[in-house]
Design an enzyme around this catalytic site. Structure first.
Site, PDB file in Angstrom:
ATOM      1  CG  HIS A 131      -1.925   0.955   1.394  1.00 56.55           C
ATOM      2  ND1 HIS A 131      -1.699   2.263   1.753  1.00 56.55           N
ATOM      3  CD2 HIS A 131      -3.263   0.842   1.211  1.00 56.55           C
ATOM      4  CE1 HIS A 131      -2.865   2.910   1.783  1.00 56.55           C
ATOM      5  NE2 HIS A 131      -3.832   2.070   1.454  1.00 56.55           N
ATOM      6  CG  ASP A 208       0.374  -2.602   6.008  1.00 54.21           C
ATOM      7  OD1 ASP A 208      -0.617  -2.759   6.750  1.00 54.21           O
ATOM      8  OD2 ASP A 208       0.339  -1.935   4.960  1.00 54.21           O
ATOM      9  CD  GLN A 211      -7.196  -4.682   3.987  1.00 55.14           C
ATOM     10  OE1 GLN A 211      -8.164  -5.391   4.236  1.00 55.14           O
ATOM     11  NE2 GLN A 211      -7.315  -3.400   3.709  1.00 55.14           N
ATOM     12  CE  LYS A 234      -7.450  -0.319   6.096  1.00 58.56           C
ATOM     13  NZ  LYS A 234      -8.254   0.065   4.934  1.00 58.56           N
ATOM     14  CB  CYS A 372      -3.682   3.120  -1.662  1.00 61.68           C
ATOM     15  SG  CYS A 372      -4.807   4.467  -1.382  1.00 61.68           S
TER      16      CYS A 372
HETATM   17  C1  LIG Z   1      -2.608  -2.999   3.414  1.00 61.93           C
HETATM   18  C2  LIG Z   1      -2.903  -1.611   3.903  1.00 61.93           C
HETATM   19  N1  LIG Z   1      -1.933  -0.878   4.455  1.00 61.93           N
HETATM   20  C3  LIG Z   1      -2.142   0.340   4.931  1.00 61.93           C
HETATM   21  C4  LIG Z   1      -3.374   0.932   4.857  1.00 61.93           C
HETATM   22  C5  LIG Z   1      -3.577   2.295   5.402  1.00 61.93           C
HETATM   23  O1  LIG Z   1      -4.448   2.236   6.491  1.00 61.93           O
HETATM   24  P1  LIG Z   1      -5.032   3.562   7.141  1.00 61.93           P
HETATM   25  O2  LIG Z   1      -5.591   4.359   6.008  1.00 61.93           O
HETATM   26  O3  LIG Z   1      -6.066   3.062   8.088  1.00 61.93           O
HETATM   27  O4  LIG Z   1      -3.910   4.253   7.815  1.00 61.93           O
HETATM   28  C6  LIG Z   1      -4.423   0.231   4.251  1.00 61.93           C
HETATM   29  C7  LIG Z   1      -5.743   0.859   4.067  1.00 61.93           C
HETATM   30  O5  LIG Z   1      -6.452   0.580   3.127  1.00 61.93           O
HETATM   31  C8  LIG Z   1      -4.178  -1.073   3.778  1.00 61.93           C
HETATM   32  O6  LIG Z   1      -5.163  -1.795   3.224  1.00 61.93           O
END
Ligand SMILES: Cc1ncc(COP(=O)(O)O)c(C=O)c1O
Length: 416
Positions: A131, A208, A211, A234, A372
């Site tokens: 992401h 990370d 998900q 999430k 993203c």
């Molecule tokens: C794999 C992953 N990493 C990071 C993020 C970023 O999360 P946040 O926007 O809650 O900070 C997301 C959000 O869609 C994600 O799916």
């Protein structure tokens, strides 16, 4: 929704759905089918009630007050830290730092650990399926420190190319930061092996977990990751809250992230000393009401049962995969062996955005675009996908609504 049937393994999906009032509505005259759970999932009533319960019952600033409301608010806030510590099995609750979410957690590590310990020529490894929030903070750090960002490639089926990862590792590697479960492909990465190999060359590993955390059993001690980033929204919790897990010795060695109240021990104009972890990294008044509600989201997952949730979502994923594969011209992007309940696809001749709009007209909320993960889309030579992602309250009947909808769209457009 009338189409809801209980599925045959102990979970009463109808009563689970009843805990999510938002699901009980029509969109464009059709029952809402919410398949945008990877972007943010819906919140059960107990989470929503916890937010109003805090503001209506005991709104007060935390930690510094001696009055009753302040003590009650502090207790509720800190209770979430303990729940999260147990939920991901950190060694201590002090290793849990509240942040705004995964993005802020990764930025925190890049800006503190990274700034303190990364030097010119050092290497940081990420993967093609990251992401943007696990790409850009490292790019910024590499630019500032003249360090080098190395990228693990991804295969056609959506798995990281493990041998290439091993080839990238060297004594120059200082950080490996990879996604546990991909938001675009659903791929679950072999993070335990990734961590073991990184540690052999002395690198630290950040996962990370945006998900993964709501879907998989998470044990940060068993994984032996150095940092773990997650977002409450999430995990059936509120937006604007998340956490960073870090091993105590690392958090203690890191400089503070932001300066302000709460993160200090003593302030003088000559020298300021910093608070102990986790407070060293929690400057200013936090998002108290939402942290309290995050605790309720963890209760919801625990009460429903992580294993049951996973079983239900896997069932939905298999069913959706089977059904979608029968549609001519539809191609699934991401067919890794191990996946969370995310399914991305493209259809010959129709832009994902148009499919998204036509699905919305049928009450079906799917996400379209690059999610993203632009470098990943570039890897597959596409601009974006349509993504359906499932949560505990979704049903096979809802998948049928989506599949029939797509078939009809194709007929109208005379593509099939
Ligand atoms: C794999 C992953 N990493 C990071 C993020 C970023 O999360 P946040 O926007 O809650 O900070 C997301 C959000 O869609 C994600 O799916």
């Amino acid at each position: 929704m009338s189409a809801v049937k209980n599925i045959n393994y102990g979970l009463d999906i109808a009563s689970i759905r009843a805990q999510f009032p938002v699901l009980d509505q029509e969109i464009n005259g059709k029952p809402l089918v919410y398949f945008d759970n990877a972007a943010t999932n819906q919140k059960p009533k107990m989470v929503v009630d916890a937010i109003s319960g805090y503001y209506e019952g005991y709104n007060a600033n935390i930690h510094r007050g001696v009055h009753t409301l302040a003590e009650k608010a502090t207790k509720a806030f800190e209770a979430t830290r303990i729940k999260l510590h147990q939920f991901i099995n950190s060694a201590e609750s002090e290793e849990i730092i509240f942040t705004k979410g995964t993005t802020e957690s990764i930025n925190l590590v890049a800006n503190t650990y990274g700034r303190a310990f990364i030097n010119e020529g050092d290497e940081i490894i990420i993967s093609t399926m990251e992401h943007h929030s696990n790409i850009v903070p490292w790019q910024l750090l590499c630019e500032e420190k003249k360090a080098v960002l190395k990228i693990i490639p991804v295969s056609d089926s959506g798995e990281i190319v493990y041998e290439e990862y091993l080839n990238l590792l060297s004594e120059k590697t200082k950080i490996v930061s990879v996604v546990y479960a991909s938001n675009s492909l659903g791929t679950i990465n072999p993070v335990k092996d990734i961590i073991t190999e990184a540690h052999k060359v002395g690198a630290k590993v950040l996962l990370d977990g945006a998900q993964a955390t709501a879907h998989l059993h998470i044990d940060v001690q068993a994984l032996d990751c150095d940092f773990y980033a997650l977002s409450a929204h999430k995990m059936y919790g509120p937006t604007g809250v998340g956490a960073l897990y870090g091993k105590r010795e690392l958090l203690e060695a890191m400089p503070p992230y932001q300066g302000g109240g709460e993160m200090i021990k003593d302030v003088t104009f000559e020298k300021t000393t910093y608070n102990d972890i986790p407070y060293k990294f929690e400057a200013g008044t936090p998002n108290i009401g939402d942290v309290v509600a995050f605790g309720k989201a963890i209760d919801f997952i625990n009460e429903t049962g992580k294993a049951e949730i996973a079983r239900h979502e896997n069932e939905l994923l298999s069913y959706a995969t089977e059904q979608l594969k029968q549609i001519d011209g539809l191609k699934i992007i991401g067919e890794a062996k191990e996946k969370v309940s995310v399914i991305s696809f493209i259809i010959d001749g129709i832009h994902p955005f148009d499919i998204g709009q036509m699905m919305d007209a049928r009450g079906v909320a799917v996400r379209t675009g690059h999610h993203c993960t632009q470098p990943l889309m570039t890897r597959y030579g596409i601009e974006g996908t349509v993504r359906a992602s499932f949560a505990i309250y979704n049903t096979k009947e809802e998948i049928d609504v989506m599949v029939v909808g797509i078939t009809k769209i194709l007929k109208i457009m005379s593509i099939s």
